[in-house]
Scaffold this motif. Structure first.
Motif, PDB file in Angstrom:
ATOM      1  N   GLY A   1       0.813  -1.211   0.000  1.00 51.50           N
ATOM      2  CA  GLY A   1       0.000   0.000   0.000  1.00 51.50           C
ATOM      3  C   GLY A   1       0.847   1.261   0.000  1.00 51.50           C
ATOM      4  N   SER A   2       0.172   2.410  -0.052  1.00 51.05           N
ATOM      5  CA  SER A   2       0.851   3.700  -0.067  1.00 51.05           C
ATOM      6  C   SER A   2      -0.115   4.780   0.396  1.00 51.05           C
TER       7      SER A   2
ATOM      8  N   ASP B   1      -4.077   3.943  -5.587  1.00 47.39           N
ATOM      9  CA  ASP B   1      -4.291   2.798  -6.475  1.00 47.39           C
ATOM     10  C   ASP B   1      -3.237   1.706  -6.293  1.00 47.39           C
ATOM     11  N   SER B   2      -2.298   1.905  -5.366  1.00 51.25           N
ATOM     12  CA  SER B   2      -1.292   0.875  -5.109  1.00 51.25           C
ATOM     13  C   SER B   2      -1.919  -0.388  -4.520  1.00 51.25           C
ATOM     14  N   SER B   3      -3.146  -0.287  -4.026  1.00 55.22           N
ATOM     15  CA  SER B   3      -3.827  -1.455  -3.456  1.00 55.22           C
ATOM     16  C   SER B   3      -4.611  -2.245  -4.508  1.00 55.22           C
ATOM     17  N   GLU B   4      -4.614  -1.780  -5.737  1.00 52.49           N
ATOM     18  CA  GLU B   4      -5.430  -2.402  -6.782  1.00 52.49           C
ATOM     19  C   GLU B   4      -5.113  -3.880  -6.991  1.00 52.49           C
TER      20      GLU B   4
ATOM     21  N   LEU C   1       0.531  -2.303   4.915  1.00 52.06           N
ATOM     22  CA  LEU C   1       1.605  -1.748   5.727  1.00 52.06           C
ATOM     23  C   LEU C   1       1.547  -0.225   5.783  1.00 52.06           C
ATOM     24  N   ALA C   2       1.096   0.418   4.688  1.00 59.26           N
ATOM     25  CA  ALA C   2       1.211   1.874   4.595  1.00 59.26           C
ATOM     26  C   ALA C   2      -0.091   2.584   4.236  1.00 59.26           C
ATOM     27  N   GLN C   3      -1.228   1.934   4.382  1.00 57.68           N
ATOM     28  CA  GLN C   3      -2.516   2.592   4.145  1.00 57.68           C
ATOM     29  C   GLN C   3      -3.602   1.816   4.877  1.00 57.68           C
TER      30      GLN C   3
END
Length: 163
Positions: A30-31, A36-39, A64-66
């Motif tokens: 994640g970010s 959209d990094s979780s897509e 981890l990050a969102q």
């Protein structure tokens, strides 16, 4: 998706678990900046939910990050789910997979070297839940073949389009 499906089914079969008590917890990076990094993680989760729609196996995601943060994993997993397979969607164990995540699930970083196979044979008990912590998907021996298949498909597609 097939690789994660096989790991989960192996845990269920090996340990004689009831599917209605099983939860697969996928951990993506994640970010906070790029939502959209979780897509990819969410697409994988949706695919597995479809495959298991009548089995009782739940699929949850955490990051981890969102949000939802992996540190809140207990609140993400329904109380009825007593057996949890944690699969970090990481290409290597590294700092996150080997040091940051294991203690959240009752596993010491030192014990990870004692788990040579996926699915892992060892587990931890946290608040009445049996937790199996798997290596990051990139550590699986089949991942290189999967990557090479994707590269070959990309080359075929590029040649077919005149690239």
């Amino acid at each position: 998706a097939a690789l994660v499906y096989q790991w989960t089914e192996a845990i269920v079969t090996t340990h004689g678990l009831k599917r209605e008590t099983m939860c697969l917890l996928l951990i993506g990076h994640g970010s906070r900046r790029q939502r959209d990094s979780s897509e990819t993680t969410e697409t994988l989760a949706a695919t597995l939910r479809r495959w298991w729609q009548n089995s009782g196996i739940a699929v949850q995601t955490a990051y981890l990050a969102q949000e939802p943060m992996v540190t809140s994993w207990l609140s993400l997993v329904a109380a009825a789910k007593r057996a949890i397979l944690v699969v970090p969607l990481l290409m290597a164990m590294g700092l996150h997979g080997g040091e940051d995540l294991p203690p959240l699930f009752g596993v010491s970083a030192a014990s990870l070297t004692a788990i040579p196979a996926i699915p892992p044979a060892e587990s931890a008990l946290i608040q009445g839940r049996r937790i199996w912590y798997g290596y990051g998907v990139g550590c699986h021996s089949d991942i290189s073949a999967i990557i090479l298949d994707h590269v070959a498909e990309g080359v075929r597609t590029a040649k077919g389009s005149g690239f």
